[in-house]
Write a protein that holds these residues in place. Structure first.
Motif, mmCIF file in Angstrom:
data_model
loop_
_atom_site.group_PDB
_atom_site.id
_atom_site.type_symbol
_atom_site.label_atom_id
_atom_site.label_comp_id
_atom_site.label_asym_id
_atom_site.label_seq_id
_atom_site.Cartn_x
_atom_site.Cartn_y
_atom_site.Cartn_z
ATOM 1 N N PHE A 122 -40.766 -3.436 -26.367
ATOM 2 C CA PHE A 122 -39.646 -2.486 -26.341
ATOM 3 C C PHE A 122 -39.053 -2.296 -24.945
ATOM 4 N N ASP A 123 -39.875 -1.820 -24.003
ATOM 5 C CA ASP A 123 -39.319 -1.363 -22.726
ATOM 6 C C ASP A 123 -38.536 -2.452 -22.001
ATOM 7 N N ALA A 124 -39.148 -3.640 -21.874
ATOM 8 C CA ALA A 124 -38.486 -4.712 -21.124
ATOM 9 C C ALA A 124 -37.257 -5.223 -21.866
ATOM 10 N N LEU A 125 -37.156 -4.885 -23.163
ATOM 11 C CA LEU A 125 -36.010 -5.323 -23.950
ATOM 12 C C LEU A 125 -34.946 -4.232 -24.031
ATOM 13 N N ASN A 126 -35.063 -3.259 -23.112
ATOM 14 C CA ASN A 126 -34.022 -2.249 -23.033
ATOM 15 C C ASN A 126 -34.036 -1.325 -24.256
ATOM 16 N N ILE A 127 -35.232 -1.114 -24.815
ATOM 17 C CA ILE A 127 -35.355 -0.204 -25.966
ATOM 18 C C ILE A 127 -36.290 0.928 -25.552
ATOM 19 N N ALA A 141 -41.059 -15.891 -21.629
ATOM 20 C CA ALA A 141 -40.576 -17.221 -21.247
ATOM 21 C C ALA A 141 -39.784 -17.156 -19.945
ATOM 22 N N MET A 142 -38.954 -16.101 -19.799
ATOM 23 C CA MET A 142 -38.173 -15.993 -18.569
ATOM 24 C C MET A 142 -39.099 -15.825 -17.366
ATOM 25 N N ARG A 143 -40.118 -14.972 -17.549
ATOM 26 C CA ARG A 143 -41.037 -14.750 -16.426
ATOM 27 C C ARG A 143 -41.852 -16.004 -16.122
ATOM 28 N N LYS A 144 -42.126 -16.803 -17.156
ATOM 29 C CA LYS A 144 -42.965 -17.985 -16.965
ATOM 30 C C LYS A 144 -42.182 -19.153 -16.367
ATOM 31 N N TYR A 145 -40.976 -19.378 -16.867
ATOM 32 C CA TYR A 145 -40.243 -20.588 -16.468
ATOM 33 C C TYR A 145 -39.048 -20.319 -15.560
ATOM 34 N N LEU A 174 -32.217 -9.749 -18.544
ATOM 35 C CA LEU A 174 -32.354 -10.871 -17.602
ATOM 36 C C LEU A 174 -33.128 -10.416 -16.375
ATOM 37 N N ARG A 175 -32.772 -9.241 -15.892
ATOM 38 C CA ARG A 175 -33.432 -8.720 -14.698
ATOM 39 C C ARG A 175 -34.919 -8.484 -14.984
ATOM 40 N N GLN A 176 -35.223 -7.942 -16.148
ATOM 41 C CA GLN A 176 -36.631 -7.748 -16.538
ATOM 42 C C GLN A 176 -37.374 -9.077 -16.579
ATOM 43 N N GLY A 177 -36.638 -10.142 -16.901
ATOM 44 C CA GLY A 177 -37.253 -11.458 -16.952
ATOM 45 C C GLY A 177 -37.283 -12.130 -15.583
ATOM 46 N N GLY A 178 -36.808 -11.429 -14.567
ATOM 47 C CA GLY A 178 -36.833 -11.971 -13.215
ATOM 48 C C GLY A 178 -35.682 -12.927 -12.932
ATOM 49 N N ILE A 179 -34.597 -12.790 -13.686
ATOM 50 C CA ILE A 179 -33.454 -13.694 -13.506
ATOM 51 C C ILE A 179 -32.240 -12.871 -13.064
ATOM 52 N N GLU A 180 -31.543 -13.375 -12.085
ATOM 53 C CA GLU A 180 -30.421 -12.643 -11.490
ATOM 54 C C GLU A 180 -29.184 -12.735 -12.406
ATOM 55 N N PRO A 181 -28.751 -11.602 -12.964
ATOM 56 C CA PRO A 181 -27.652 -11.650 -13.936
ATOM 57 C C PRO A 181 -26.290 -11.990 -13.337
ATOM 58 N N GLU A 182 -26.142 -11.847 -12.019
ATOM 59 C CA GLU A 182 -24.851 -12.235 -11.445
ATOM 60 C C GLU A 182 -24.756 -13.751 -11.309
ATOM 61 N N GLN A 228 -40.169 -14.790 -37.851
ATOM 62 C CA GLN A 228 -38.862 -14.858 -37.199
ATOM 63 C C GLN A 228 -38.814 -16.067 -36.279
ATOM 64 N N VAL A 229 -37.595 -16.493 -35.998
ATOM 65 C CA VAL A 229 -37.407 -17.452 -34.909
ATOM 66 C C VAL A 229 -36.432 -16.812 -33.930
ATOM 67 N N GLU A 230 -36.875 -16.746 -32.688
ATOM 68 C CA GLU A 230 -36.040 -16.205 -31.630
ATOM 69 C C GLU A 230 -35.488 -17.393 -30.848
ATOM 70 N N GLY A 231 -34.262 -17.294 -30.394
ATOM 71 C CA GLY A 231 -33.722 -18.366 -29.559
ATOM 72 C C GLY A 231 -33.171 -17.775 -28.276
ATOM 73 N N LEU A 232 -33.271 -18.529 -27.208
ATOM 74 C CA LEU A 232 -32.796 -18.024 -25.924
ATOM 75 C C LEU A 232 -32.301 -19.191 -25.082
ATOM 76 N N ALA A 233 -31.078 -19.039 -24.566
ATOM 77 C CA ALA A 233 -30.554 -20.037 -23.631
ATOM 78 C C ALA A 233 -30.058 -19.294 -22.401
ATOM 79 N N VAL A 234 -30.576 -19.666 -21.241
ATOM 80 C CA VAL A 234 -30.126 -19.039 -19.996
ATOM 81 C C VAL A 234 -29.748 -20.156 -19.026
ATOM 82 N N ASP A 235 -28.546 -20.062 -18.505
ATOM 83 C CA ASP A 235 -28.116 -21.096 -17.564
ATOM 84 C C ASP A 235 -26.946 -20.552 -16.746
ATOM 85 N N ARG A 236 -26.417 -21.402 -15.862
ATOM 86 C CA ARG A 236 -25.369 -20.904 -14.976
ATOM 87 C C ARG A 236 -24.040 -20.691 -15.674
#
Lengths: 683, 388
Positions: B190-195, B227-231, B342-350, B259-267
């Motif tokens: 919950f918490d890291a997912l903004n809930i 996954a964000m924190r790991k990779y 994204l920030r919770q996952g250690g990724i810079e949202p800007e 469930q199947v969750e999907g996530l794509a993060v890139d520039r």
């Protein structure tokens, strides 16, 4: 939220059919679950997400429709006719904790006659699922459904010392709420109190001690703004969910508080014959002003993948009530008081995308640059399930939640208990897969299904002292009934231990396992003497056996059941077997049958090991073809305490055709190696 | 020379030097054996002792370890065969041995018993043993219209079938499969997912608790954070797995499902990638003709958030009972990853953007296979399982 079409039309022009409205509302994020006709009217069941409390009213939905249909919302039409006497002379309002109550507005209406509501009002409330009570209560409800702001009406004559104090409850303070329940409060609960006692649970429910009754002559109307977190905490701890708490905990519109109050006061005067005292009391210690949010045009493109015309962006935001100003790279937009959910740039982008229409935004598909590393784990799992389905096993997915009493029959490992289970028989996460396998076998044999082979690729769970519970991956196998059903061609053959043992071996042999061996063992759930395990080095990989008859009976499995659990955490750590060709012989094989008498206590494994230790390269295979205890044979054939064993040995050389003499010599070596184990040649 | 005499001589003594001679010799032995077998089973002796004696006699004549006809063939023909004839002799000897299994006492007795039972006027010759190898040798055709002998095949659970199908579509697009624990911390779930606990959106997930800080994950979304924190980014993952809800089980609710969750993060990930990829997925999974529609929704961990609907697979969008006359079926939730997540996952949202989706596997299996009760998945009734 139930919405009446006729009520909406008081605020906005809707030139379309209800079905079209349904689709249009859905496309802007107000999903309409159902449209039903209600007399000459239409009822829309709108699903409002938790971020949009501003749409929990007819006016709020009308606002969204006006923006979508590029029209304007009609202003509210009502007028409060006030009497000469000032309300401030009659009541004092005080907020003692403004962190929990940012605004409190009140009006007094005197000379009211409490009675049933007029029919049009009662009908409307009924149409949207509200039960009419009396004209005063109904008006507060009506305004709530119309404008979305919760109101409360007190019988003012029952307010002691004509004082309203918004304060935290004292620990242990009691309040009997309108539902008749006496509630014990804590200092976390915000109450509306008079000079002596609480008269309402703020933002949740009023108290019986100030309830409107047929004798009520003076009404104090309350329209306030309570802190969402506080209302949520109180509603949760009291187990009380009301239309008011539903809206306050999502965030009410602080700007609507005085408007809703006036609207209600006007209606009370009109429908109950009362007079509204002059002036609106409005305690608003720190008027809130929403901060403007910067919206960069480049950010819209970065998120949505397309440019949206600046004029369109402005039109949408203005239509939604934002105060928009042009800024360096885009805009500054100040959200209206009813949009507490909009706090960041990306929230504004969603507003733009939402009203622009998701379906009008572009789409593109790209694949990612190819990956080098293989998903070895997935390959292993796929290999396992391919093998097992090929062996005739059907995959099951049972629930992870089981009855702890059942679980304990199979293992001593502690399962993970749930704090709020739905039922006792699903109150722990299992610590063994066998309990589920036994249940599934029982479920099926109970329905007349006899010959069953199941597998499960699942998890077991383990409670640990002072640590997060552990999860283990397992493969479970279960067999019962016939391995081969009877047919016109062949008789039936029941599944036996060696079927399961063989299948477990097939599973293990997918992997490169050093020093794999089978051992007999004892286990809680398996019958003694019919249980074993596979070990590689010191790692136990699998345990298998026949389910104890008393457990089998308890589960009502109709025939004997064979179960195995394989430790996948361990097994998947080993590599899959990689084919590597070894030379095979082009010379003929020679076979010899060795007829032996072996002591009963001597396991076959030791015979096989003794032959293997000889290191005779030419032994191609050794197969036991028959083993019979003395009791199964004609008297005197083998001595008491012994068994006959018929070994079929195949010899083959990689380099030449073996001569009879060579083979006989090798057979001789086998005999002498076995002699030391007490094995003799059968006469 | 009778067969009995021939088997007491070597091939050389019989003057056989070519494989054709070997074939003829073995054919003669086979015929003799089959003839004797038939004579025996056709004798139809009612007396069991008499039958057993006759069976044993025939068996011993052929199969006795000492001086049985087969052992003689082995010794005289096979072992003493000249090297060049060994393979062909061996091959025929093996076939002969196989056929001779019909002479085991048990087999013979069973067949005789059948015939005794059927002897009341039945035509016996039509019944013939169907055993591999004998059809050619005996010249008696079996009734080929009898049911076949099938090795029982297993089956994959329909949920697994659908999961694999979903996984393969995304693997082909270059996604990685990632898993996470089913027993999750409140922080990840919950918490890291903004809930936050203080927001009513937390109530959208009816939660099973282990203790105050530990839950059974209510969705596969926590794997996003893991996954964000790991990779780190860029990141393309899907996370299939079991999830749990405090829901009373009925035909459309289960306390455990997938469930199947999907996530794509890139520039340069945009909403267009989200739409395009999910449209591609829907067409691959539900069929090329399927159309998708996106409409706004709310999830605390995405912004903008959306729901994906596909044109009804039953009525092709015209409106029917299944799609409640709307022509559309909602199939998943999705959105652009919330900057806070994204920030919770250690990724810079800007610097990075991302999209995510979540889909219910049972619902897909229900649509795909015409299943109308979610409980069927977890009862594991074999009559259900065997249809997949």
């Amino acid at each position: 939220m139930r919405i009446l079409l006729s009520w909406l039309r008081e605020f906005v022009e809707i030139p379309f059919e209800p079905r079209k409205l349904q689709a249009d509302l859905t496309s802007i994020g107000l999903s309409v679950e159902a449209v039903t006709s209600s007399g000459s009217d239409w009822l829309l069941d709108v699903e409002v997400t938790t971020n949009r409390p501003d749409c929990l009213s007819h006016y709020g939905v009308a606002r969204e429709i006006a923006a979508a249909y590029r029209t304007t919302i009609r202003p509210l039409k009502f007028e409060v006719q006030e009497s000469a006497e000032a309300a401030s002379e009659r009541v004092s309002i005080e907020i003692s904790d403004s962190s929990l109550c940012a605004r409190y507005c009140g009006r007094i209406v005197e000379g009211v006659r409490v009675g049933p509501s007029p029919e049009w009002l009662a009908r409307r409330l009924e149409a949207i699922g509200q039960r009419p009570i009396n004209n005063i209560a109904d008006i507060t409800n009506y305004v709530l459904m119309e404008l979305g702001h919760p109101l409360h009406a007190f019988d003012f004559d029952r307010i002691q010392d004509r004082r309203i104090i918004v304060r935290r409850a004292r620990a242990g303070e009691l309040l009997q709420t309108l539902d008749g329940i006496e509630r014990r409060l804590t200092a976390n609960d915000l109450v509306i109190a008079d000079a002596a006692r609480p008269v309402a649970l703020a933002g949740v429910m009023g108290g019986q001690n100030s309830e409107i009754s047929p004798q009520t002559r003076v009404v104090l109307l309350e329209s306030a703004w309570f802190d969402p977190v506080s209302v949520r905490r109180t509603a949760k701890s009291q187990g009380l969910h009301t239309e008011a708490s539903h809206r306050f905990e999502r965030g009410a519109d602080i700007g609507m508080a005085p408007v809703a109050l006036d609207r209600a006061a006007a209606m009370v005067a009109e429908l109950s014959g009362g007079k509204v005292l002059r002036g609106r009391l409005d305690v608003y210690p720190a008027p809130q002003n929403r901060e403007a949010i910067v919206l960069r045009q480049s950010e819209i493109a970065r998120v949505l993948g397309t440019e949206i015309a600046p004029s369109e962006v402005e039109r949408i935001l203005v239509a939604l009530g934002f105060a928009v100003e042009a800024a360096a790279a885009g805009w500054c937009a100040q959200p209206p008081s009813f949009r507490l959910d909009v706090r960041r740039e990306v929230d504004l982008i969603e507003e733009v995308a939402r009203q622009f229409g998701y379906d009008r935004l572009p789409a593109r598909v790209r694949s990612v640059s190819p990956r080098l590393e293989r998903d070895v784990e997935r390959e292993k799992i796929l290999a396992l399930s391919r093998l097992l389905t090929g062996l005739g096993y059907r995959e099951i997915i049972p629930s992870s939640m089981v009855d702890p009493k059942d679980n304990a029959l199979f293992t001593n490992r502690p399962p993970v208990a749930l704090a709020n289970p739905l039922s006792q028989d699903a109150s722990v996460l299992r610590s063994t897969s066998l309990v589920s396998m036994a249940s599934v076998l029982a479920f099926n044999t109970d329905r007349g299904q006899k010959d069953l082979s199941f597998f499960e690729l699942g998890k077991t769970y383990e409670a640990r002292a002072n640590a997060h519970p552990a999860e283990h991956r397992v493969l479970a196998l279960g067999l019962t009934g016939n391995r081969r059903p009877p047919s016109v061609h062949e008789p039936a053959r029941e599944a036996k231990f060696f079927d399961l043992k063989g299948d477990v071996e097939s599973v293990l042999e997918l992997f490169e396992l050093p020093e794999l061996r089978f051992e007999e063992e004892r286990c809680l759930a398996y019958e003694e003497g019919l249980a074993g395990r596979f070990v590689s080095g010191t790692t136990v990989l699998a345990a298998l056996g026949r389910l104890k008859p008393d457990i089998q009976r308890r589960f009502k499995i109709r025939a004997e059941a064979w179960l195995a659990e394989i430790d996948l955490d361990q097994l998947l750590a080993f590599p899959l077997k990689q084919p590597m060709l070894r030379p095979f012989s082009r010379f003929p094989t020679v076979e010899r049958d060795l007829s032996l008498v072996v002591p009963m206590g001597l396991p076959y494994r030791r015979i096989a090991e003794a032959i293997a230790r000889l290191g005779i390269e030419e032994i191609y295979s050794v197969e036991p073809l028959e083993r019979k205890a003395a009791a199964e044979l004609p008297a005197g054939l083998v001595p008491e305490g012994h068994a006959s064993l018929f070994l079929h040995v195949t010899f083959q050389s990689l380099t030449r055709t073996l001569t009879g003499d060579e083979v006989d010599e090798a057979a001789g070596k086998i005999y002498s190696a076995l002699e030391s184990l007490g094995v003799r040649l059968r006469a | 020379m009778t067969v009995d005499q021939k088997v007491r001589q070597t091939l050389a003594e019989l003057g056989v030097t070519e494989s054709a001679g070997v074939v003829a010799l073995f054919a003669e032995v086979c015929e003799t054996m089959e003839r004797e077998r038939r004579e025996l089973v056709n004798r139809v002796a009612a007396d069991k002792a008499e039958r057993d004696r006759a069976c044993k006699e025939l068996r011993d004549r052929w199969l006795a370890r000492k001086n049985g006809l087969l052992s003689l063939v082995d010794e005289r023909w096979l072992k003493k065969a000249p090297r060049e004839l060994k393979p062909v002799v061996g091959q025929h000897f093996n076939a002969l041995r196989k056929a001779s299994e019909q002479l085991e006492v048990g087999v013979l007795a069973r067949e005789m018993k059948c015939r005794v039972a059927a002897s009341a006027g039945a035509v016996l010759e039509a019944r013939s043993p169907i055993v591999a190898g004998t059809t050619v040798l005996s010249g008696v055709s079996p009734d080929l219209t009898l049911p076949s002998i099938r090795r029982p095949l297993g089956s994959m659970h329909p949920v697994t079938r659908v999961l694999r199908e979903i996984e393969e579509i995304f693997i082909a697009l270059g996604f990685r499969i990632e898993t996470g624990p089913e027993i999750e911390t409140v922080e990840y779930n919950f918490d890291a997912l903004n809930i936050p606990e203080t927001h009513p959106s937390r109530d959208d997930w009816d939660t099973l608790y282990v203790d105050e800080k530990t839950v059974l994950r209510t969705h596969t979304s926590p794997v996003q954070i893991r996954a964000m924190r790991k990779y780190g980014a860029p990141l393309y993952v899907i996370a299939p797995g079991k999830v749990y809800r405090h829901d009373k089980p009925d035909s459309s609710h289960a306390t455990m499902f997938h469930q199947v969750e999907g996530l794509a993060v890139d520039r340069d990930i945009t909403f267009a990638d989200l739409k395009g990829t999910l449209d591609y997925f829907a067409k691959r999974f539900f069929g090329e003709k399927v159309r998708t529609s996106f409409h706004p929704s709310f999830f605390p961990f995405t912004e903008p958030s959306g729901e994906v609907a596909i044109s009804c697979t039953l009525c092709d969008g015209r409106g029917c009972r299944v799609c409640k006359e709307s022509g559309w079926l909602e199939v998943m939730g999705c959105g652009m990853v919330h900057p806070e997540v994204l920030r919770q996952g250690g990724i810079e949202p800007e610097e990075f953007t991302g999209w995510a989706f979540g889909m219910g596997v049972e619902r897909y299996a229900m649509m795909k296979y015409g299943i109308d009760d979610i409980q069927l998945f977890f009862q594991n009734d074999v009559r259900f399982l065997k249809q997949f």
